[in-house]
Design an enzyme around this catalytic site. Structure first.
Site, mmCIF file in Angstrom:
data_model
loop_
_atom_site.group_PDB
_atom_site.id
_atom_site.type_symbol
_atom_site.label_atom_id
_atom_site.label_comp_id
_atom_site.label_asym_id
_atom_site.label_seq_id
_atom_site.Cartn_x
_atom_site.Cartn_y
_atom_site.Cartn_z
ATOM 1 N N GLU A 156 41.758 34.286 46.053
ATOM 2 C CA GLU A 156 43.103 34.180 46.626
ATOM 3 C C GLU A 156 44.169 34.005 45.549
ATOM 4 O OE1 GLU A 156 45.696 34.736 48.590
ATOM 5 O OE2 GLU A 156 44.480 34.064 50.275
ATOM 6 N N GLU B 263 51.825 33.761 30.326
ATOM 7 C CA GLU B 263 50.525 33.663 29.663
ATOM 8 C C GLU B 263 50.821 33.266 28.217
ATOM 9 O OE1 GLU B 263 47.391 34.822 30.971
ATOM 10 O OE2 GLU B 263 48.329 35.138 32.922
ATOM 11 N N LYS C 247 47.950 42.757 39.963
ATOM 12 C CA LYS C 247 48.105 42.138 41.288
ATOM 13 C C LYS C 247 48.293 43.193 42.377
ATOM 14 C CE LYS C 247 49.923 37.789 39.532
ATOM 15 N NZ LYS C 247 51.128 37.089 39.131
#
Ligand code: ADP
Ligand code: ASP
Ligand code: MG
Length: 814
Positions: free
Chosen positions: A605, A666, A681
């Site tokens: 998720e 990141e 994504k």
């Protein structure tokens, strides 16, 4: 009249024997027969010594020495120095006789069952003598009885049959005359009519006590052992097991027959016919209620009363075309086994008559194969029957209960629980008594199977989840902290018992089978062994815990490549690492297939929108028959942060730097700014919507100058941002002039996906997106004009950790 039996652990040493004396002294009866086992472990040592001696190994001497020391030191601790010499000299003289017998076996290099019984009988002879002397010395009115004079058997050594007529008569005559309040006798040992020592089978002291209780019409038989009764499962293997307060003779017999070692199976028979109740109690906690065994007692509504196992089993199968329709094959098969004293514990025959399969002790399997092949030599030669097949390292597990026969669905529940936990079932039988359902499984799966079944049938639906966590950086440590805080709530309200069994970072790893303390995991991890991903996996696999979940909080492709091993072993995987789901489609599909095949959820998720329920919602839409037409989304918390803060008063370079420093990007900010992260994504969302897409199919309209994209370290990257500041300012100015805001948008429609910077006008759902929020618009057949919108914080360690947590809970409710 009461009969009290004390097992090996209860009389293992002076301290324990003292506890036994207290129980006897306060037992409140004026006639007590005390039946004792050998000092704990001595029977095994005697058998070892006999075996070594008969194989002419001098090692028997050191085993003998250990036996001698155990007894002499017990006497010295128990008996007052003044009266010690008499007891010591008797014990030494018995030990001398024992040594002579062992020497004999050593010299002839052989041992007969009769000699073995003689040797082994010293365990109970010595324990009963020492204990009776100690009772006398402690002021009890006590007499010693040599059991061999009372309990009479045939001469079938190692497991003799009792001659009840003679035995009952002996017991009645002896105790009618006995004057003392307490009599102490050894269990397990007896003698044949010719006077040779015999024994009643391993664990047989319980039986001796029951025989005496029945012969004397005792009021009750109390069996004292090292656990507080007969439990719903072996408490040494299943921590959650509970003592059964009250149980019927038949159920107790079935439980003991199928492995509840706490009671030797033949024990019930003599007391059952007299209606004498058995009370199993704990020597070390005598105030615990224990288990009462009486006639027809089953608590209302209880179906499964206990779960047991018998280890060290083997399956012997005979099959072949020549077996069909030919009468007498089974008869010959069973006859030859019985002629060789091989007892059959378990039988299944396929209705096709094509094969017979029996469960026997693994100790007998070699012999069984040989004699069966011999018996069917002719048929085997003619190819009508195949040579017997042996399988070993197996165990039987059984569900036991009187009321099981009246309930449907129990076996379904049993087998689905085992299946869910990847326990392979080799054979199945439902006892003819309909008081048990049993299955043959691999010995290595016993602990897992018992615990999983116990959880299913006894633990008010408390489900234990065993976590193995890799990666304890920002997200991982927040995740562990959240579990720590929520553990008791989850246990109480959701009936989920979450335990973290293994933790690893890139340097070290640490495991604790009983669950790692979550207030102290850092120290444990720091002093753990060197980290190694394949060793980590091997350890998880070896522990073989039910409901195991591997949690990946890393961004490592190496870790992602281990998922298939976990899933293929029915270990669930929860990950916030996007690499696996955005790798080649075939790999993504393979992981999903493995998850389905092995009943092990694969949940990710947090790959999109951190803790927001985006993937789960999408799954529900698809599962309920909806179809995705279009997805529009702002999915990068990092890019939102950058474009929400960048304006003509700042520089692009400084804002990216700030985002990096505050943990919004990141460690390598180019992964976010180049759009790779968003591509992954939208790829995952497109795949979850049912499309076969690869990362290269996604169009990336990058806003970064070519030069920035081509840098290969952070310094160069930031330098290039500085260099191109004016082009970033231009983008901003152009958007402002059109009263729009810059947003990095991902889009999917008609099998095509793209990512890129867009000018979003006032009034658009994306316009007011704050901070690092994410938003997804799902346009589907059911939501064609007004999309379903999911919006909220889409980045940050806390929300990501809670998204992982939510996946764990989904598995708990699975
Ligand atoms: P003793 O020496 O007192 O006769 P045993 O070792 O023969 O004791 O039997 C007690 C042991 O039986 C316990 O320690 C436990 O490990 C084992 N056991 C197996 N199944 C059960 C069960 N269902 N309930 C209680 N104990 C069990
Ligand atoms: N001492 C014997 C055994 O270990 C009998 C018993 O303990 O019940 O098998
Ligand atoms: Mg026992």
């Amino acid at each position: 009249m009461k009969v009290l039996k004390f097992g090996g652990t209860s009389v293992a040493n002076a301290t324990n024997i003292n506890l036994v004396k207290e129980i006897v002294a306060h037992s409140g009866s004026n006639k007590i027969v005390v039946v004792v086992s050998a000092l704990g472990g001595i029977t095994d040592l005697l058998l070892d010594a006999a075996h070594l001696a008969s194989s002419q190994s001098e090692g028997y001497q050191s085993v003998f020495k250990e036996i001698e020391d155990r007894h002499l030191s017990t006497v010295k601790e128990l008996i007052n120095i003044n009266s010690q010499s008499k007891v010591l000299s008797k014990v030494k003289s018995e030990l001398n006789s024992l040594e002579t017998l062992l020497e004999g076996a050593f010299l002839i290099g052989e041992i007969t069952p009769r000699l073995s019984d003689k040797i082994v009988s010293y365990g109970e002879l010595l324990s009963s003598y020492i204990i009776s002397e100690y009772f006398v010395e402690s002021g009890l009115d006590c007499a010693y009885v040599d059991s061999r004079t009372l309990i009479k058997t045939d001469d079938h050594n190692e497991k003799a049959s009792v001659n009840f007529k003679l035995t009952n008569q002996n017991c009645q005559e002896h105790f009618a005359e006995a004057k003392s309040t307490v009599s102490v006798m050894g269990g397990f040992i007896a003698s044949s009519e010719k006077g040779n020592s015999t024994t009643l089978g391993r664990g047989g002291s319980d039986y001796t006590a029951a025989i005496v209780a029945a012969a004397l019409d005792a009021a009750v038989l109390e069996i004292y052992t090292d656990v507080s009764g007969m439990y719903t499962a072996n408490p040494k293997l299943v921590k959650q097991a509970k003592a059964i307060p009250h149980i019927s003779y038949e159920e107790a017999m079935e439980l003991s027959h199928f492995g509840a070692k706490v009671l030797y199976p033949p024990t019930i028979q003599p007391v059952l016919s007299k209606g004498i109740s058995i009370h199993i109690k704990n020597t070390f906690e005598p105030n615990n209620a224990g288990t009462l065994i009486t006639k027809n007692k089953n608590e209302k509504g209880k179906t499964v009363r206990g779960i047991t196992h018998v280890g060290n089993m083997a399956l012997l199968s005979l099959e072949g075309p020549g077996m069909v329709g030919i009468p007498g094959i089974s008869k010959r098969f069973f006859e030859v086994l019985s002629q060789h004293d091989i007892s059959v514990v378990f039988i299944t025959q396929a209705s096709s008559e094509h094969s017979i399969c029996v469960g026997i002790s693994a100790n007998d399997i070699e012999k069984a194969v040989e004699i069966v092949n011999e018996a069917f030599e002719v048929e085997i030669e003619r190819g009508k029957i195949k040579p017997a097949i042996a399988e070993t390292e197996l165990a039987i597990i059984a569900l036991v209960g009187d009321n099981m026969k009246k309930h449907q669905g129990l076996s379904g529940k049993m087998f689905s629980t085992l299946g869910r936990n990847n326990v392979n079932i080799r054979a199945i039988a439902q006892g003819a008594s309909e008081r048990n359902i049993s299955a043959v499984i691999n010995e290595g799966d016993v602990k897992k199977a018992l615990n999983a079944l116990h959880e299913e049938f006894f633990e008010e639906n408390v489900k234990q989840l065993n976590l193995f966590v890799m990666g304890v950086g920002n997200v991982g440590s927040k995740f562990l902290e959240q579990i720590r805080q929520q553990r008791s709530y989850l246990k109480e309200k959701l009936k989920l018992n979450i335990r973290v069994i293994g933790i690893s970072n890139s340097r070290t790893m640490h495991f604790d089978e009983n669950g790692i303390s979550l207030s102290d995991w850092q120290n444990k991890l720091n002093s753990g062994e060197k980290a190694n991903k394949s060793k980590f996996y091997e350890h998880v696999q070896k522990l073989n815990f039910r409901n195991s979940i591997f949690v990946d909080n890393t961004a490592s492709s190496e870790v992602a490549s281990t998922y298939s091993s976990y899933l293929g072993n029915s270990i669930s995987v929860v990950t916030c690492n996007k690499i696996a789901c955005s790798s080649e489609f075939d790999n993504y599909q393979n992981l999903k297939d493995l998850a389905r095949e092995y009943n092990a959820p694969f949940l990710f998720e947090t790959n999109v929108g951190a803790g927001l329920p985006i993937i789960d919602t999408l799954k529900h839409l698809i599962a309920s028959g909806d179809k995705v037409l279009k997805i529009q989304a702002v999915l990068s918390g990092s890019l939102n942060f950058v474009f929400n803060n960048f304006n003509d008063q700042t520089t692009f370079h400084d804002i990216v730097k700030q985002a990096q420093e505050e943990g919004y990007t990141e460690p390598d900010p180019k992964i976010d700014l180049s759009g790779i992260d968003v591509m992954r994504k939208i790829l995952i969302l497109a795949r979850e919507s049912g499309n076969r897409l690869e990362i290269d199919d996604i169009k990336n309209n990058s806003f970064l100058p070519e030069e920035s994209l081509n840098t290969d370290n952070n310094d160069d990257f930031f330098a290039s941002l500085k260099k191109y500041e004016s082009s970033f300012q231009e983008m901003f100015a152009k958007a402002s002039a059109a009263s729009s805001k810059l947003k990095y948008v991902a889009q999917y429609e008609n099998g095509q996906a793209s990512v890129g910077l867009q000018e979003i006008p006032k009034g658009h759902d994306f316009y007011n997106l704050e901070g690092s929020d994410n938003i997804v618009l799902f346009y589907t057949e059911r939501y064609p004009n007004q999309p379903m919108i999911i919006k909220g914080a889409g980045a940050g360690a806390d929300v990501t950790a809670s998204g992982i947590f939510a996946d764990i809970i989904r598995i708990g409710n699975f």
